[in-house]
Motif scaffolding. Structure first.
Motif, PDB file in Angstrom:
ATOM      1  N   GLU A  65       0.872  -1.183   0.000  1.00  0.00           N
ATOM      2  CA  GLU A  65       0.000   0.000   0.000  1.00  0.00           C
ATOM      3  C   GLU A  65       0.902   1.223   0.000  1.00  0.00           C
ATOM      4  OE1 GLU A  65      -3.167   2.139   3.068  1.00  0.00           O
ATOM      5  OE2 GLU A  65      -2.724  -0.005   3.253  1.00  0.00           O
ATOM      6  N   SER A  66       0.595   2.200  -0.862  1.00  0.00           N
ATOM      7  CA  SER A  66       1.461   3.360  -0.998  1.00  0.00           C
ATOM      8  C   SER A  66       0.650   4.639  -0.981  1.00  0.00           C
ATOM      9  CB  SER A  66       2.262   3.286  -2.307  1.00  0.00           C
ATOM     10  OG  SER A  66       2.919   4.505  -2.571  1.00  0.00           O
ATOM     11  N   PHE A  67       1.244   5.697  -0.420  1.00  0.00           N
ATOM     12  CA  PHE A  67       0.584   7.002  -0.382  1.00  0.00           C
ATOM     13  C   PHE A  67       1.158   7.966  -1.409  1.00  0.00           C
ATOM     14  CE2 PHE A  67       0.161   5.098   3.807  1.00  0.00           C
ATOM     15  CZ  PHE A  67      -1.207   5.180   4.010  1.00  0.00           C
ATOM     16  N   ASP A  68       2.199   7.556  -2.110  1.00  0.00           N
ATOM     17  CA  ASP A  68       2.823   8.402  -3.131  1.00  0.00           C
ATOM     18  C   ASP A  68       2.859   7.712  -4.487  1.00  0.00           C
ATOM     19  OD1 ASP A  68       3.356  10.628  -1.554  1.00  0.00           O
ATOM     20  OD2 ASP A  68       5.188   9.748  -0.768  1.00  0.00           O
ATOM     21  N   GLN A  69       2.025   6.711  -4.675  1.00  0.00           N
ATOM     22  CA  GLN A  69       1.929   5.979  -5.934  1.00  0.00           C
ATOM     23  C   GLN A  69       3.271   5.385  -6.358  1.00  0.00           C
ATOM     24  OE1 GLN A  69       0.158   8.777  -8.685  1.00  0.00           O
ATOM     25  NE2 GLN A  69      -1.895   8.451  -7.863  1.00  0.00           N
ATOM     26  N   VAL A  70       3.989   4.842  -5.376  1.00  0.00           N
ATOM     27  CA  VAL A  70       5.226   4.111  -5.666  1.00  0.00           C
ATOM     28  C   VAL A  70       5.040   2.673  -5.173  1.00  0.00           C
ATOM     29  CG1 VAL A  70       6.724   6.129  -5.586  1.00  0.00           C
ATOM     30  CG2 VAL A  70       6.269   4.845  -3.488  1.00  0.00           C
ATOM     31  N   ASN A  71       5.611   1.737  -5.900  1.00  0.00           N
ATOM     32  CA  ASN A  71       5.488   0.336  -5.522  1.00  0.00           C
ATOM     33  C   ASN A  71       6.634  -0.143  -4.653  1.00  0.00           C
ATOM     34  OD1 ASN A  71       3.105   0.005  -7.055  1.00  0.00           O
ATOM     35  ND2 ASN A  71       4.323  -0.249  -8.930  1.00  0.00           N
ATOM     36  N   SER A  72       7.751   0.595  -4.701  1.00  0.00           N
ATOM     37  CA  SER A  72       8.920   0.184  -3.928  1.00  0.00           C
ATOM     38  C   SER A  72       9.784   1.400  -3.645  1.00  0.00           C
ATOM     39  CB  SER A  72       9.723  -0.874  -4.670  1.00  0.00           C
ATOM     40  OG  SER A  72      10.240  -0.348  -5.882  1.00  0.00           O
ATOM     41  N   ILE A  73      10.669   1.264  -2.651  1.00  0.00           N
ATOM     42  CA  ILE A  73      11.575   2.341  -2.281  1.00  0.00           C
ATOM     43  C   ILE A  73      12.796   1.721  -1.612  1.00  0.00           C
ATOM     44  CG2 ILE A  73      10.512   2.723  -0.014  1.00  0.00           C
ATOM     45  CD1 ILE A  73      10.983   5.747  -0.472  1.00  0.00           C
ATOM     46  N   HIS A  74      13.975   2.336  -1.802  1.00  0.00           N
ATOM     47  CA  HIS A  74      15.197   1.797  -1.206  1.00  0.00           C
ATOM     48  C   HIS A  74      15.152   1.991   0.301  1.00  0.00           C
ATOM     49  CE1 HIS A  74      19.445   0.944  -0.471  1.00  0.00           C
ATOM     50  NE2 HIS A  74      19.483   0.419  -1.687  1.00  0.00           N
TER      51      HIS A  74
END
Length: 295
Positions: free
Chosen positions: A211-220
C-alpha cells in the motif's frame, strides 16, 4: 477535596483591553483578511464580528474601529492571542507546531530509551536506536472551578514522539516480521508526505509496498525508517527482547510518568511589547500564576 492542575491561572492586570472591531457576517472572508494583514494584525472572528489587535506599534494598514472590551466577555479572544504569542515568549524552545505550541524537551537526558538503558543493563545494542522523546503542548484554556467563575489558565500537556533509527535489514536480522508495518521518509522536502506506505516485503535493500501514499510500488530502504508507532515498537521490541520485554515496558511506563512531574519551562523574564496588548509572563512551573498585562 484538593484539585491539582497541570498548569496555572493567568492573572489579568486590567478588566478591559482595546481592540479594533469590524462587522464581518461572512466567515469566509476571515482567511483572506488574515493572510493579507498577518504581519501587522492578529484577528479573531466571533458571531459576525472581526476583532483585531495590532502586532506592531506603528500600523501601516488600518482596520476597524477602536473599542474597549471587557476581558471577562472575551476570554476566548485573549486565549487565542496568548496562544499566538507563546512561540515568541518561549523563544528557547524550537516549535514543532506553533498553534497549539508544541515543542520537544531541550535536555537530551529526557530521551526515555537512554534512561531505560541506564536502569536495565545488558540489553541488545540495537535497542539504543529506538527513541522516545517527550513532546510538550503548552496552551491557554478557559477553565471553571466554581459555577459562577471562569478564568484563563496556561496548561501543559505531554505527548511522546517515537522513532526507530535503524535499518529495516537490521530489524529483519533480529527476527522482526516487517510485513504490514509502515515506513516513513528519513528526509523529506517541504510539502512532501512523510508516510510512504505499508511493507509487503524487504528484498535486497528494496522495500516492496503493498500500500502506498505516493503511488510508488517500492523504495530503497536507505530512504526510509520504520514508522515510530506503538505497533511497530511493540512488535520489534517483543521479538528482540523476548522474556525481558515486560521489564522493559514497566521501566518505560515509570519513566514516562515522571516527565510531567519534573517538567519545567523556564524563562526568567520574557517580555513582549505591543501597543494594545502587552504581555509579561514569568514562567516556571513551580509558580502559581502568570501575569498578562493589558493596556
Amino acid at each position: 477535596m484538593s484539585i491539582f492542575l497541570n498548569g496555572f491561572k493567568i492573572e489579568l492586570s486590567a478588566q478591559t483591553f482595546r481592540a479594533y472591531v469590524q462587522d464581518m457576517p461572512n466567515n469566509q472572508d476571515v482567511k483572506p483578511l488574515r493572510e493579507a494583514l498577518r504581519n501587522e494584525w492578529f484577528f479573531h472572528w466571533r458571531k459576525g464580528k472581526m476583532y483585531g489587535i495590532p502586532k506592531v506599534g506603528i500600523i501601516q494598514i488600518p482596520f476597524g474601529q477602536p473599542e474597549d472590551l471587557a476581558c471577562n466577555d472575551h476570554l476566548q479572544l485573549l486565549a487565542n492571542r496568548i496562544s499566538d504569542l507563546l512561540p515568541v515568549i518561549f523563544q528557547k524552545y524550537d516549535p514543532l507546531k506553533r498553534n497549539p505550541f508544541i515543542f520537544l524537551a531541550q535536555r537530551k537526558e529526557k530521551e526515555l530509551i537512554s534512561a531505560i538503558l541506564h536502569k536495565i543493563h545488558g540489553l541488545p545494542e540495537i535497542i539504543s536506536s529506538f527513541k522516545i522523546f517527550p513532546k510538550y503542548i503548552l496552551e491557554p484554556k478557559i477553565f471553571e472551578l466554581n459555577n459562577d467563575e471562569v478564568a484563563l489558565g496556561l496548561f501543559l500537556r505531554l505527548k511522546t514522539s517515537w522513532q526507530i533509527q535503524t535499518s529495516l535489514s537490521s530489524l529483519q536480522r533480529e527476527g522482526v516480521d516487517l510485513q504490514d508495518l509502515y515506513v516513513v521518509r528519513r528526509h523529506r522536502v517541504p510539502g512532501q508526505r512523510g508516510l510512504v506506505g505499508r511493507i509487503e516485503r524487504l528484498v535486497k535493500d528494496v522495500v516492496q509496498l503493498s500500500e502506498s501514499f505516493d503511488q510508488v510500488n517500492s523504495i530503497h530502504e536507505e530512504e526510509v525508517w520504520l514508522e515510530g508507532s506503538k505497533v511497530s515498537f511493540s512488535r520489534c521490541l517483543k521479538t528482540i527482547l523476548g522474556d525481558r520485554y515486560a521489564d522493559f515496558e514497566s521501566v518505560c511506563t515509570e519513566q514516562e510518568s515522571q516527565l510531567l512531574v519534573v517538567a519545567t519551562c523556564n524563562t526568567n523574564r520574557s517580555n513582549l511589547q505591543s501597543r494594545h496588548l502587552q504581555t509579561r509572563i514569568k514562567c516556571n512551573y513551580n509558580c502559581a500564576s502568570a501575569r498578562i498585562k493589558c493596556n
